[in-house]
Design an enzyme around this catalytic site. Structure first.
Site, short mmCIF file in Angstrom:
data_model
loop_
_atom_site.label_atom_id
_atom_site.label_comp_id
_atom_site.label_asym_id
_atom_site.label_seq_id
_atom_site.Cartn_x
_atom_site.Cartn_y
_atom_site.Cartn_z
N ASN A 206 11.96 -3.95 58.93
CA ASN A 206 11.69 -3.91 60.36
C ASN A 206 11.05 -2.57 60.72
O ASN A 206 10.91 -1.70 59.86
CB ASN A 206 12.96 -4.18 61.18
CG ASN A 206 14.02 -3.15 60.94
OD1 ASN A 206 13.87 -1.99 61.29
ND2 ASN A 206 15.12 -3.55 60.29
N ARG A 207 10.70 -2.42 61.97
CA ARG A 207 9.87 -1.26 62.36
C ARG A 207 10.68 -0.02 62.73
O ARG A 207 10.12 0.97 63.20
CB ARG A 207 8.99 -1.64 63.55
CG ARG A 207 8.03 -2.76 63.25
CD ARG A 207 7.21 -3.08 64.49
NE ARG A 207 6.55 -4.36 64.37
CZ ARG A 207 5.41 -4.55 63.74
NH1 ARG A 207 4.82 -3.54 63.13
NH2 ARG A 207 4.87 -5.75 63.69
#
Ligand code: CTP
Length: 394
Positions: A206-207
């Site tokens: 994920n970011r």
């Protein structure tokens, strides 16, 4: 008092430089460890040997030639407070402009420590709009200004501009020391997004940048806590933090669960994958093998695991939401946390990787507090202020 505190004393080129010797003495008497940085012109007024003899360490007078290849960053990190006394118009101007051409200004710029400035100069210089503007700029940046006094000046003149009394400057230094309200507290923080491998090349991730968690760890250590940071990122927070590097949710769970029992507070800011591939291919999945089917299985809920511990720490959870924070209260109850910090990661300025965040605190009784958009460091300070208040009340 100043017991165990680190003070960098910056001395610039003015007649009042001799008074900085007495200031160094008084700071040491109050328990501080003092390191001195002198500008080239300061050396025209006082010898470095005088400061060396008083502080027990040779002053830094240049970027070059000493044992340390980067004295400004070493001292910048070491300092709890930097005090510049006397501060000339020239040094004040360089600081206002962020102009790091000498080792003293570079030390200030390379530091997160509070800075106390004690200007000293002739009245005419002090009255100049440019000088006044620079002093106001520094004040607006959060520098503490110890105003000069009215009195005898160099060359037989008299008027405002005389360096403040060293005792007054020493008091300002004491006021500027960071709070140590978290001394003795053991804290564990998680940060970053986990990576769940598919094969040796690919992963589900994920970011999350880990910036929020790193700020939380940094502020805690500054306030005197003993901090363990379990992180997936290589963000290196400032301060003496024990870093445990992990990659997957399983590794993070093991790292947190084995340490959380000994912690007083756990702040789980990591973005943990909820699912991982049920098996990791040992070799790279080839395109020629066709479209792969990847079955996902749940990862451990790290937060839940901590909340169910028999001697659980004070527990702070995060909630990454998109669109609305209305479900955050339910999450706080479901996760049985003492404080939930919710943010809308889709909102401008609040997302993963940003340096700012706009959060909502959700408390145990369901009440909430919305904070305005602010830097992640300021959010971290708000979190710790709130944790300290809630712990004191319980
Ligand atoms: N968390 C955790 N372990 C997981 C997933 C999340 O410990 N496997 C923690 C996060 O670190 C965070 C909190 O749980 O403190 C909430 O994470 P979030 O992703 O917002 O919630 P989820 O429980 O995953 O629920 P959903 O994804 O459905 O919103």
């Amino acid at each position: 008092m100043a017991e165990g505190r680190h003070v960098v004393l910056g001395v610039t080129g003015g007649v009042a430089a001799y008074k900085a010797v007495y200031l160094a003495r008084r700071l040491i008497d109050r328990g501080a460890t003092v390191r001195v940085v002198m500008t080239e012109s300061a050396l025209e007024f006082v010898g470095s040997a005088t400061f060396g003899a008083i502080t027990g360490t040779d002053p830094v007078t240049s970027f070059f030639g000493g044992e340390d290849v980067s004295p400004h960053t070493t001292l910048g990190r070491w300092a709890d407070v930097i005090v510049i006394a006397p501060a000339t118009a020239s040094t004040i101007s360089k600081l206002a402009a962020g102009q790091s051409s000498d080792v003293l200004v570079a030390t200030v710029l390379a530091s997160r420590a509070r800075v106390v400035i004690a200007p000293a100069m002739h009245t005419e210089m002090l009255d100049q709009p440019a000088v006044q503007k620079n002093i106001e700029t520094l004040r607006a940046y959060g520098y503490e200004i110890v105003d000069p006094e009215d009195g005898p000046l160099a060359g037989g003149d008299e008027g405002p501009g005389r360096l403040a009394d060293p005792e007054v400057i020493a008091d300002a230094v004491r006021e500027a020391f960071p709070r140590l309200d978290m001394a003795g507290l053991r804290v564990i923080v998680t940060a970053g997004g986990t990576r769940e491998p598919i094969d040796p090349v690919r992963y589900i991730g994920n970011r999350s940048s880990g910036k929020m968690g790193a700020s939380i760890a940094e502020v805690a250590v500054e306030r005197g806590a003993e901090v363990v940071l379990v992180t997936t990122t290589t963000q290196t927070p400032v301060g003496s933090i024990e870093i445990v590097q992990v990659e997957t949710a399983d590794e993070m769970a093991e790292a947190v669960w084995s340490r959380a029992g000994a912690a007083d507070v756990a702040v789980l800011a990591a973005a943990v994958a909820d699912f991982r591939p049920d098996q990791v291919h040992r070799t790279k999945i080839r395109r020629t093998a066709g479209v792969p089917e990847i079955r996902l299985v749940p990862t451990p809920d790290i937060l839940k695991g901590v909340s169910e511990m028999t001697s659980r720490p004070f527990l702070v959870g995060f909630a990454a939401e998109t669109g609305s924070l209305d479900t955050a209260s339910e999450k706080a109850t479901a996760k049985d946390v003492d404080l939930l910090v919710a943010n809308d990661i889709a909102k401008e300025g609040s997302g993963f990787g940003s340096d700012t965040n706009e959060v909502r605190f959700v408390f145990r009784d369901g009440s909430t507090r919305d904070l305005p958009l602010m830097s992640k460091r300021d959010v971290a300070t708000q979190i710790w202020d709130t944790v300290m208040t809630l712990r004191a009340e319980s």
